[in-house]
Design a protein around this motif. Structure first.
Motif, PDB file in Angstrom:
ATOM      1  N   TRP A 155      -4.239   3.845 -11.119  1.00  0.00           N
ATOM      2  CA  TRP A 155      -2.779   3.970 -11.025  1.00  0.00           C
ATOM      3  C   TRP A 155      -2.181   2.606 -11.275  1.00  0.00           C
ATOM      4  O   TRP A 155      -2.678   1.599 -10.750  1.00  0.00           O
ATOM      5  CB  TRP A 155      -2.332   4.428  -9.638  1.00  0.00           C
ATOM      6  CG  TRP A 155      -2.371   5.888  -9.396  1.00  0.00           C
ATOM      7  CD1 TRP A 155      -2.943   6.854 -10.170  1.00  0.00           C
ATOM      8  CD2 TRP A 155      -1.804   6.566  -8.249  1.00  0.00           C
ATOM      9  NE1 TRP A 155      -2.775   8.092  -9.578  1.00  0.00           N
ATOM     10  CE2 TRP A 155      -2.075   7.932  -8.404  1.00  0.00           C
ATOM     11  CE3 TRP A 155      -1.105   6.141  -7.113  1.00  0.00           C
ATOM     12  CZ2 TRP A 155      -1.666   8.891  -7.466  1.00  0.00           C
ATOM     13  CZ3 TRP A 155      -0.707   7.081  -6.191  1.00  0.00           C
ATOM     14  CH2 TRP A 155      -0.981   8.442  -6.364  1.00  0.00           C
ATOM     15  N   PRO A 179      -5.645   7.726  -4.160  1.00  0.00           N
ATOM     16  CA  PRO A 179      -4.331   7.669  -3.498  1.00  0.00           C
ATOM     17  C   PRO A 179      -3.521   8.970  -3.540  1.00  0.00           C
ATOM     18  O   PRO A 179      -2.631   9.139  -2.698  1.00  0.00           O
ATOM     19  CB  PRO A 179      -3.604   6.551  -4.249  1.00  0.00           C
ATOM     20  CG  PRO A 179      -4.301   6.422  -5.552  1.00  0.00           C
ATOM     21  CD  PRO A 179      -5.726   6.781  -5.292  1.00  0.00           C
ATOM     22  N   THR A 180      -3.823   9.848  -4.457  1.00  0.00           N
ATOM     23  CA  THR A 180      -3.017  11.070  -4.615  1.00  0.00           C
ATOM     24  C   THR A 180      -2.973  11.860  -3.303  1.00  0.00           C
ATOM     25  O   THR A 180      -4.004  12.362  -2.858  1.00  0.00           O
ATOM     26  CB  THR A 180      -3.617  11.960  -5.726  1.00  0.00           C
ATOM     27  OG1 THR A 180      -4.302  11.145  -6.660  1.00  0.00           O
ATOM     28  CG2 THR A 180      -2.540  12.798  -6.379  1.00  0.00           C
ATOM     29  N   GLY A 181      -1.793  11.962  -2.712  1.00  0.00           N
ATOM     30  CA  GLY A 181      -1.655  12.659  -1.445  1.00  0.00           C
ATOM     31  C   GLY A 181      -1.544  11.712  -0.263  1.00  0.00           C
ATOM     32  O   GLY A 181      -1.259  12.140   0.853  1.00  0.00           O
ATOM     33  N   ALA A 182      -1.810  10.416  -0.516  1.00  0.00           N
ATOM     34  CA  ALA A 182      -1.555   9.355   0.473  1.00  0.00           C
ATOM     35  C   ALA A 182      -2.258   9.572   1.814  1.00  0.00           C
ATOM     36  O   ALA A 182      -1.671   9.483   2.875  1.00  0.00           O
ATOM     37  CB  ALA A 182      -0.038   9.193   0.694  1.00  0.00           C
ATOM     38  N   LEU A 205       9.737  13.053  -3.041  1.00  0.00           N
ATOM     39  CA  LEU A 205       8.763  12.554  -4.013  1.00  0.00           C
ATOM     40  C   LEU A 205       8.527  13.562  -5.138  1.00  0.00           C
ATOM     41  O   LEU A 205       8.529  14.776  -4.896  1.00  0.00           O
ATOM     42  CB  LEU A 205       7.424  12.273  -3.312  1.00  0.00           C
ATOM     43  CG  LEU A 205       7.265  10.908  -2.657  1.00  0.00           C
ATOM     44  CD1 LEU A 205       8.349  10.620  -1.640  1.00  0.00           C
ATOM     45  CD2 LEU A 205       5.896  10.780  -2.010  1.00  0.00           C
ATOM     46  N   ARG A 225       9.417   3.136  -5.391  1.00  0.00           N
ATOM     47  CA  ARG A 225       7.991   2.915  -5.635  1.00  0.00           C
ATOM     48  C   ARG A 225       7.553   3.953  -6.666  1.00  0.00           C
ATOM     49  O   ARG A 225       7.682   5.164  -6.422  1.00  0.00           O
ATOM     50  CB  ARG A 225       7.228   3.112  -4.317  1.00  0.00           C
ATOM     51  CG  ARG A 225       5.731   2.946  -4.408  1.00  0.00           C
ATOM     52  CD  ARG A 225       5.337   1.506  -4.628  1.00  0.00           C
ATOM     53  NE  ARG A 225       3.931   1.266  -4.390  1.00  0.00           N
ATOM     54  CZ  ARG A 225       3.229   0.358  -5.072  1.00  0.00           C
ATOM     55  NH1 ARG A 225       3.793  -0.360  -6.020  1.00  0.00           N
ATOM     56  NH2 ARG A 225       1.959   0.153  -4.795  1.00  0.00           N
ATOM     57  N   THR A 279       9.501   6.320  -2.893  1.00  0.00           N
ATOM     58  CA  THR A 279      10.620   5.474  -2.506  1.00  0.00           C
ATOM     59  C   THR A 279      10.226   4.560  -1.367  1.00  0.00           C
ATOM     60  O   THR A 279       9.205   4.789  -0.697  1.00  0.00           O
ATOM     61  CB  THR A 279      11.828   6.358  -2.105  1.00  0.00           C
ATOM     62  OG1 THR A 279      12.959   5.532  -1.851  1.00  0.00           O
ATOM     63  CG2 THR A 279      11.513   7.192  -0.859  1.00  0.00           C
ATOM     64  N   ARG A 280      10.993   3.519  -1.139  1.00  0.00           N
ATOM     65  CA  ARG A 280      10.818   2.668   0.029  1.00  0.00           C
ATOM     66  C   ARG A 280      12.120   2.567   0.821  1.00  0.00           C
ATOM     67  O   ARG A 280      12.100   2.427   2.022  1.00  0.00           O
ATOM     68  CB  ARG A 280      10.348   1.268  -0.389  1.00  0.00           C
ATOM     69  CG  ARG A 280       8.876   1.206  -0.789  1.00  0.00           C
ATOM     70  CD  ARG A 280       7.932   1.519   0.369  1.00  0.00           C
ATOM     71  NE  ARG A 280       6.544   1.532  -0.078  1.00  0.00           N
ATOM     72  CZ  ARG A 280       5.903   2.623  -0.483  1.00  0.00           C
ATOM     73  NH1 ARG A 280       6.514   3.802  -0.482  1.00  0.00           N
ATOM     74  NH2 ARG A 280       4.657   2.571  -0.876  1.00  0.00           N
ATOM     75  N   ARG A 305       0.852  -1.190   0.000  1.00  0.00           N
ATOM     76  CA  ARG A 305       0.000   0.000   0.000  1.00  0.00           C
ATOM     77  C   ARG A 305       0.881   1.230   0.000  1.00  0.00           C
ATOM     78  O   ARG A 305       2.050   1.158  -0.302  1.00  0.00           O
ATOM     79  CB  ARG A 305      -0.916  -0.003   1.230  1.00  0.00           C
ATOM     80  CG  ARG A 305      -1.845  -1.173   1.298  1.00  0.00           C
ATOM     81  CD  ARG A 305      -3.044  -0.976   0.404  1.00  0.00           C
ATOM     82  NE  ARG A 305      -3.756  -2.231   0.237  1.00  0.00           N
ATOM     83  CZ  ARG A 305      -5.062  -2.355   0.236  1.00  0.00           C
ATOM     84  NH1 ARG A 305      -5.820  -1.313   0.384  1.00  0.00           N
ATOM     85  NH2 ARG A 305      -5.629  -3.515   0.070  1.00  0.00           N
ATOM     86  N   GLY A 334       2.863   4.739   1.390  1.00  0.00           N
ATOM     87  CA  GLY A 334       4.013   4.780   2.288  1.00  0.00           C
ATOM     88  C   GLY A 334       4.277   6.114   2.942  1.00  0.00           C
ATOM     89  O   GLY A 334       5.364   6.336   3.453  1.00  0.00           O
ATOM     90  N   VAL A 335       3.291   7.012   2.951  1.00  0.00           N
ATOM     91  CA  VAL A 335       3.537   8.350   3.490  1.00  0.00           C
ATOM     92  C   VAL A 335       2.766   8.542   4.800  1.00  0.00           C
ATOM     93  O   VAL A 335       1.542   8.449   4.816  1.00  0.00           O
ATOM     94  CB  VAL A 335       3.127   9.439   2.477  1.00  0.00           C
ATOM     95  CG1 VAL A 335       3.228  10.828   3.094  1.00  0.00           C
ATOM     96  CG2 VAL A 335       3.993   9.355   1.220  1.00  0.00           C
ATOM     97  N   TYR A 377      -1.004  18.242   3.172  1.00  0.00           N
ATOM     98  CA  TYR A 377      -0.135  17.091   2.879  1.00  0.00           C
ATOM     99  C   TYR A 377       0.504  16.547   4.154  1.00  0.00           C
ATOM    100  O   TYR A 377       0.493  15.332   4.389  1.00  0.00           O
ATOM    101  CB  TYR A 377       0.938  17.496   1.857  1.00  0.00           C
ATOM    102  CG  TYR A 377       1.595  16.309   1.194  1.00  0.00           C
ATOM    103  CD1 TYR A 377       1.180  15.860  -0.053  1.00  0.00           C
ATOM    104  CD2 TYR A 377       2.622  15.626   1.826  1.00  0.00           C
ATOM    105  CE1 TYR A 377       1.769  14.753  -0.653  1.00  0.00           C
ATOM    106  CE2 TYR A 377       3.213  14.517   1.230  1.00  0.00           C
ATOM    107  CZ  TYR A 377       2.791  14.088   0.003  1.00  0.00           C
ATOM    108  OH  TYR A 377       3.364  12.990  -0.586  1.00  0.00           O
TER     109      TYR A 377
END
Ligand code: DHB
Length: 375
Positions: free
Chosen positions: A169, A277-280, A183, A204, A197-198, A28, A30-31, A369
């Motif tokens: 996505w 998902p945009t913005g997590a 990001l 990612r 990134t992870r 899923r 990551g933020v 954010y």
């Protein structure tokens, strides 16, 4: 069986019928917002996140082949985000719960909830060949969008609000060094792209795709071609390629149910609302819900106070709708819409230009954010 608060679902999104191993391996976002990070620390489950997560102080918006940085601390009074995968949070929570001798039942089948409008709501389920019944004081419905708790509320007591987006996505995990320190959210004629990134070795990446696209339509060559095209930059920046070891398609939907309570059932997380998902925001909203709900339950058990439980829905929904608006706005700003006119496209560019040139607008993005302060 009897308990005080029965929780249906084990995150990230209603994985009740699945195994611990499957839950902990589901990829899923990551933020983590600052408030989510603080909550995990306060709850005593933040140590691995603090060691292994990456604190980011900004993001880049890329459009018209140029990058623009949004600096979080200067726009939000020192706040930041932490990149730490959701399934890592899940692993830490499962481990902490088991260590505290909490009872977690994995791979249960045919779960159903009953007697929600009585003082003794029940969860019934099957484990192997045995039917079990769990009698509770309260039930927390944390079983995700496709779970069983929300549909157990009579439909006349449920108001649902939905928007489905005409795209999805395509997400990949790549073995490659990172190409960027923060990001990159990219707006491009060919569609949106996101570089996340992870770890220093694992990246990612996401690409806007068809809403019902399939992994088989995306051989590696096509993925790299699209990513390079959508992320092109006049500044000579280049995306590092690597071995792609995971591919998936993610649906884009906004959804809210109101209220979040029916009798002694309380909904939280994706069972109650979905953001694109945009913005997590998804995991962060679930954490914020549970923070409000757990405080209300704690005060009920301490003083028999009913009011905090009565306030749960309205308190949580206020934050939910703010995040719904923000996620819809980020999504609308950055994606290509199949039916968009040249006028609409020019409006998007004007809005992007405004975000990166006006402190007021940049601050709006930044404070949402990193996450607004928790109640
Ligand atoms: C990630 C996911 C998001 O939806 C987003 O906006 C940023 C990052 C991620 O998976 O890293």
């Amino acid at each position: 069986m009897r308990t005080s608060v029965g929780i249906v679902g084990a995150g990230p999104a209603g994985l009740l019928p699945r195994s611990r191993q499957e839950i902990e391996a589901t990829i899923r976002a990551g933020v983590l917002e600052q408030g989510t990070v603080d909550l995990l620390k306060q709850s005593g489950v933040g140590s691995r996140m603090q060691r292994e997560g990456f604190v980011h102080h900004g993001i880049y918006l890329r459009f018209a082949r140029a990058s623009h940085r949004i600096d979080f601390p200067s726009l939000t009074g020192g706040r930041a985000i932490t990149v730490y995968a959701q399934h890592e949070v899940i692993k830490d929570l499962v481990a902490a719960r088991l260590e505290a001798q909490g009872k977690l039942l994995f791979e249960v089948k045919d779960a159903a909830v009953y007697d929600l409008d009585t003082q003794a709501p029940k969860v019934r389920f099957r484990q192997g060949s045995k039917i079990e019944e769990l009698e509770c004081d309260f039930i927390a419905g944390c079983d995700g969008f496709h779970g069983i708790t929300r549909p157990s509320i009579p439909s006349r007591m449920r108001h649902e609000f939905t928007r489905v987006y005409p795209f999805g996505w395509f997400g990949i995990l790549v073995e490659a060094p990172s190409s960027t320190d923060e990001l990159i959210y990219a707006h491009h004629e060919r569609g949106f792209a996101l570089v996340s990134t992870r770890s220093p070795q694992i990246q990612r990446l996401y690409l806007q795709c068809d809403p019902d696209d399939e992994v088989k339509n995306w051989p590696d060559g096509r993925i790299w071609e699209e990513l390079h095209a959508r992320l092109e930059s006049a500044e000579g920046w280049r995306l590092a390629e690597g071995r792609i070891f995971q591919k998936s398609v993610i649906a884009m939907r906004s959804f809210v149910v109101e209220p979040l309570r029916y009798g002694r059932l309380f909904l939280a997380g994706d069972a109650a609302h979905i953001v694109p998902p945009t913005g997590a925001k998804g995991l962060n909203l679930a954490a914020a819900d549970v923070r409000v709900l757990s405080k209300a339950l704690a005060s009920f058990y301490k003083t028999r106070a009913e009011q905090p439980l009565k306030n749960y829905s309205a308190t949580a929904l206020r934050r939910v709708w703010r995040a719904e608006h923000f996620s819809w706005w980020m999504t609308s700003l950055l994606h290509r819409f199949h039916d968009e006119t040249p006028f609409h496209h020019r409006l998007q560019l004007a809005e992007l230009d405004y975000v990166v040139s006006s402190r007021a607008k940049a601050q709006t993005l930044a404070e949402n954010y990193v996450g607004l302060p928790l109640d």
